[in-house]
Write an enzyme that holds these catalytic residues in place. Structure first.
Site, mmCIF file in Angstrom:
data_model
loop_
_atom_site.group_PDB
_atom_site.id
_atom_site.type_symbol
_atom_site.label_atom_id
_atom_site.label_comp_id
_atom_site.label_asym_id
_atom_site.label_seq_id
_atom_site.Cartn_x
_atom_site.Cartn_y
_atom_site.Cartn_z
ATOM 1 N N CYS A 50 0.809 -1.139 0.095
ATOM 2 C CA CYS A 50 -0.020 0.002 -0.058
ATOM 3 C C CYS A 50 0.886 1.053 -0.084
ATOM 4 O O CYS A 50 0.429 2.441 -0.301
ATOM 5 C CB CYS A 50 -1.076 0.151 1.195
ATOM 6 S SG CYS A 50 -0.155 -0.247 2.882
ATOM 7 N N HIS A 98 18.784 0.757 -0.926
ATOM 8 C CA HIS A 98 17.525 1.076 -1.200
ATOM 9 C C HIS A 98 16.721 -0.162 -0.606
ATOM 10 O O HIS A 98 15.949 0.050 0.291
ATOM 11 C CB HIS A 98 16.853 1.525 -2.538
ATOM 12 C CG HIS A 98 15.178 1.859 -2.524
ATOM 13 N ND1 HIS A 98 15.106 3.048 -1.680
ATOM 14 C CD2 HIS A 98 14.397 1.072 -2.805
ATOM 15 C CE1 HIS A 98 13.625 2.935 -1.943
ATOM 16 N NE2 HIS A 98 13.261 1.993 -2.469
#
Lengths: 365, 265
Positions: A50, A98
């Site tokens: 989400c 990342h």
């Protein structure tokens, strides 16, 4: 071999921008297969939650892989991704760092949360099932999971509650231990009290009573949470039965006073009572906290604890970065030294391309 | 040889808690295994000392205050392993280790380790009685530790100053339960120890009976006072242990060697 990441997250884009790019679990396998079928992509993993959508790829030619990923994202969503903002393109050590930050919860909305690790594991499992990974991404993701574990155990990034609900749960557990034998009562059907009650229920609170000035509202909330609705006038009679009281009424004065609590505490024979006062103005007289066995926390004290928890986590970021840095260097070094095996997809594509026999594979839309 | 074992044991018992505190202060996870291993190593050295001493003197090493303090420390550590494991009371070792180390250091540095001048060979029941009473003291000591932990955690909950290690501590409900059960266990052991002495050797001096009897009454009253709050019980159990250790040392100073176990003979 190059590692590339194309992504968009809550940090760079609103949900309206992100949602067209989200990939539902039901179509994830197919999407992975489509992505892998693209000429420039040797290996692929798609992380879609989400809060973020990220495409990780291993490729021989970074530039070609970027173009392929952008084309895939556009084909899937019907919207052209805009780089560098809100989409980000990362390569090699930046992409690796990342991913390590993502799995460690350093890129999460709630710093240090651990749900993301499960989501990335699921994404990786889907990719292995779809056979879109080989040794570069396998090693990258397995290393990422180890990094996340190391960060969690060697730093305090996941420790301490950081929201009002989680503070309430932690405090309840420090008072009662297991909550399976605890009974709670919600006074006033406000949003925060409901969230707090739900957090307690999720940790196993045995039963919950809901009282509200409007009985119908109490009944509706009780039905939603699997609790029992009681009339507001009757709530005091039930105090001896409960262990946790969550109060958030709109009353302009104290509804739980020391005077009222004296006979109730006497009936409890030393059994503690945890009182959570979420109302402004407060529902519970502060003097209740001076009573033996009563532990009163108002909204300010809960928020202060949550804020301190978040501050503690923020302090840990530097230590996490230091841990990550070492793993990034190791992985990138391995990536630079790793020879391309004859059977690897990248090599096959390359060889086919060189020989001019490659079949054209169109990306799916 | 014996003293070296005790110094090693003390070192281990201090090392575990010290590392735990350092880890918690640094914001790292509670090193449960490390702490438990250090205390287990301390327990091993204690046991080796007691075996060594037992072989040397030919019976249970409870012949002077030095040995009694070491045996008490060993019993507390034993109870810690049983209770800490059974009830999953985290950080109990962090509080127990320093207490046992303190007892051992007191024995090593402040008490003369010489056979008691009035000590004479005695029948097996005397050893049995003394060992039971020391075990009772150990249970009371650990109850005192749980009491101190309860008071510390309760204070933080009341003042809302949670501080480092708060989330690693056991719940106050678990601490109150353990506190009460340890007092019961100690009271039962002390009752059996005193009853055996009374039945088998009734001609013990009145002074010692008063000590033993008072202590027995004190600890029996604690769990029987059901209406007392866990806080009051925790406070009293911590205070009672200080009183009982003082009694033990006084009896050790004035009584016969084998009599120190329960302040009874």
């Amino acid at each position: 071999m190059k590692i590339i990441c194309l992504g968009v997250s809550y940090q760079t884009a609103s949900v309206q921008v992100r949602e067209p790019f989200a990939i539902a679990e039901s179509v994830l396998g197919r999407s992975l297969a489509d992505l892998k079928a693209m000429e420039a992509i040797s290996e692929a993993v798609i992380v879609s939650t989400c809060n973020r959508v990220e495409f990780y790829a291993a490729a021989e030619d970074a530039q070609a892989a970027y173009c392929a990923l952008l084309a895939f994202a556009e084909a899937h969503s019907g919207v052209a991704p805009v780089v560098p903002d809100p989409f980000y393109l990362l390569e090699d050590d930046d992409a690796v760092r990342h991913l390590f930050r993502v799995v460690s919860g350093l890129e999460s909305m709630v710093l240090g949360e651990t749900e993301i690790l499960g989501q990335v594991k699921k994404a990786y499992a889907a990719a292995t099932t779809a056979q879109t990974t080989a040794r570069h991404l396998n090693k990258l993701f397995q290393r990422a999971f180890n990094v996340a574990k190391e960060v969690r155990t060697r730093t305090a990034i996941t420790r301490g509650p950081v929201s009002v609900g989680s503070v309430a749960v932690e405090l309840a557990e420090r008072i009662f231990g297991r909550l399976a034998e605890c009974h709670a009562m919600v006074l006033g059907a406000g949003e925060t009290s409901e969230l707090t009650a739900r957090a307690l229920l999720s940790r196993g609170v045995k039963s919950i009573f809901v009282a509200n000035r409007t009985y119908e509202r109490a009944a509706a909330l009780a039905a939603e949470m699997g609790g029992e609705a009681i009339r507001f006038e009757e709530c005091e009679k039930r105090y001896p039965e409960i262990d946790i009281l969550i109060s958030s009424t709109a009353a302009p004065h104290y509804i739980v006073t020391r005077e009222k609590m004296i006979p109730i505490m006497a009936q409890r024979h030393g059994r503690p009572l945890f009182v959570i006062d979420l109302a402004v103005p407060r529902d519970v007289e502060p003097a209740v906290n001076d009573m033996e066995g009563a532990y009163l926390y108002d909204i300010d004290s809960l928020q202060t604890i949550a804020r301190r928890g978040m501050d503690e986590r923020k302090k840990e970021v530097t230590r996490c970065e230091a841990l990550l840095g070492h793993h990034v260097t190791e992985y990138v070094q391995w990536l630079g030294e790793a020879p391309v095996w004859p059977g690897e997809p990248g090599r096959i594509h390359q060889e086919l391309r060189n020989s001019g026999k490659e079949e054209r594979t169109e990306p799916a839309t | 040889m014996g003293r070296i074992l005790l110094y090693l044991s003390t070192l281990c018992l201090l090392l575990g808690p010290a590392l735990t505190l350092a880890f918690l202060k640094a914001g790292r996870a509670y090193p449960r295994l490390l702490n438990r291993s250090a205390i287990a190593a301390g327990f091993l050295f204690q046991t080796l000392f007691l075996i060594h001493r037992g072989r040397e003197i030919g019976h249970c090493p409870l012949t002077n205050l030095f040995e009694v303090l070491i045996f008490l420390g060993w019993s507390i550590t034993l109870f810690y392993f049983v209770i800490g494991h059974g009830y999953r009371i985290s950080l109990l070792g962090t509080f127990t280790g320093p207490l046992v180390a303190l007892l051992q250091l007191t024995a090593l540095l402040a008490v003369t380790d010489a056979p008691h001048p009035r000590f004479l060979p005695h029948p097996a029941w005397v050893e049995w009685h003394a060992a039971l009473c020391i075990m009772a003291y150990a249970a009371f000591a650990l109850a005192g530790v749980a009491g101190v932990m309860f008071l510390a955690q309760e204070h933080r909950l009341k003042t809302r100053r949670l501080g480092p290690g708060f989330y690693e501590m056991p719940s106050i409900t678990a601490l109150a339960t353990v506190n009460l059960r340890l007092i019961w266990a100690g009271a039962v052991l002390l009752t059996v120890g005193l009853a055996s002495a009374w039945a088998l050797h009734p001609q013990v001096s009145a002074k010692i009976w008063i000590w033993g009897g008072s202590l027995w009454l004190l600890y029996l009253l604690l769990p029987l006072a059901r209406r007392w709050s866990p806080r009051r019980l925790a406070l009293l159990s911590a205070a009672a242990f200080v009183i009982s250790v003082t009694a033990l040392c006084l009896v050790g100073h004035f009584g016969t060697g084998a009599s120190m176990g329960g302040a009874a003979l």
